[in-house]
Design a protein around this motif. Structure first.
Motif, PDB file in Angstrom:
ATOM      1  N   ASP A  27      25.848   0.996 -23.627  1.00 39.01           N
ATOM      2  CA  ASP A  27      24.724   1.380 -22.762  1.00 39.01           C
ATOM      3  C   ASP A  27      25.240   1.853 -21.407  1.00 39.01           C
ATOM      4  O   ASP A  27      24.770   2.867 -20.877  1.00 39.01           O
ATOM      5  N   GLU A  28      26.203   1.130 -20.852  1.00 38.72           N
ATOM      6  CA  GLU A  28      26.785   1.531 -19.565  1.00 38.72           C
ATOM      7  C   GLU A  28      27.516   2.869 -19.694  1.00 38.72           C
ATOM      8  O   GLU A  28      27.389   3.738 -18.832  1.00 38.72           O
ATOM      9  N   SER A  30      26.951   5.240 -21.979  1.00 42.57           N
ATOM     10  CA  SER A  30      25.963   6.288 -22.209  1.00 42.57           C
ATOM     11  C   SER A  30      25.305   6.709 -20.899  1.00 42.57           C
ATOM     12  O   SER A  30      25.089   7.899 -20.653  1.00 42.57           O
ATOM     13  N   SER A  31      25.005   5.737 -20.066  1.00 40.22           N
ATOM     14  CA  SER A  31      24.397   6.024 -18.761  1.00 40.22           C
ATOM     15  C   SER A  31      25.322   6.881 -17.906  1.00 40.22           C
ATOM     16  O   SER A  31      24.897   7.868 -17.299  1.00 40.22           O
ATOM     17  N   ARG A  35      24.751  10.816 -16.667  1.00 38.11           N
ATOM     18  CA  ARG A  35      24.725  11.166 -15.238  1.00 38.11           C
ATOM     19  C   ARG A  35      25.687  12.278 -14.892  1.00 38.11           C
ATOM     20  O   ARG A  35      25.398  13.096 -14.024  1.00 38.11           O
ATOM     21  N   ASN A  40      25.236  13.510 -23.690  1.00 34.98           N
ATOM     22  CA  ASN A  40      23.935  12.864 -23.612  1.00 34.98           C
ATOM     23  C   ASN A  40      23.562  12.362 -24.999  1.00 34.98           C
ATOM     24  O   ASN A  40      22.902  13.049 -25.766  1.00 34.98           O
ATOM     25  N   ARG A  43      22.667   5.207 -27.905  1.00 32.20           N
ATOM     26  CA  ARG A  43      23.618   4.119 -28.146  1.00 32.20           C
ATOM     27  C   ARG A  43      24.200   4.173 -29.559  1.00 32.20           C
ATOM     28  O   ARG A  43      25.400   3.996 -29.754  1.00 32.20           O
TER      29      ARG A  43
END
Length: 157
Positions: A27-28, A30-31, A35, A40, A43
């Protein structure tokens, strides 16, 4: 994407590792990728790509290296496609000038096409020999496709 050095990657890893457990979750990751516009993905897709649910510092560096290499390959493919399009456009233009289809552009053919396009008239004087001579690298008095490309791309022989 410009390459980051090891220190940069360590700092990024530390910023992503919010709980300090030495791992970056998908999750971290992917974020972060979202950004910076690199990747893009959700998960689940990222898990298939990475093969793990979290990355340690070394895995993170390998993952970055893989993305960097893939971007370089993608950039080379796009550049190759653009070159193919340019080559195709130049081949079509060459065919316009090669009126008799013999694979070369003579002075007469060049002058005829330029006249038809309105870029040449009797007041210009002379003929196209000087234009051809400038790009005629093998001195045969005509332009083959490679010489034509050089002329169109405004390179010196």
């Amino acid at each position: 994407m410009s390459p980051l050095d090891t220190n940069d990657l360590h700092r990024i890893f530390e910023k992503l590792d919010l709980n300090g457990d030495g791992l970056v979750s998908l999750d971290e990751l992917s974020s972060l990728l979202g950004r910076i516009g690199v990747h893009n993905t959700g998960r689940d897709e990222l898990k298939l790509l990475v093969g793990k649910t979290s990355l340690d510092r070394l895995d993170f560096m390998f993952f970055y290296d893989a993305i960097l290499k893939q971007n370089m390959v993608d950039d080379q493919c796009e550049a190759g496609e653009e070159n193919d399009d340019l080559e195709s456009d130049l081949a079509k233009a060459f065919e316009v000038y090669d009126l008799n289809g013999d694979g070369v552009i003579s002075c007469e053919e060049l002058q005829s096409v330029l006249s038809q396009l309105g870029f040449w008239n009797e007041r210009c004087g002379g003929d196209c020999r000087s234009m051809i001579k400038r790009y005629d690298t093998n001195s045969d008095g005509v332009l083959d496709f490679e010489e034509f490309k050089n002329m169109m791309l405004i390179t010196n022989p």
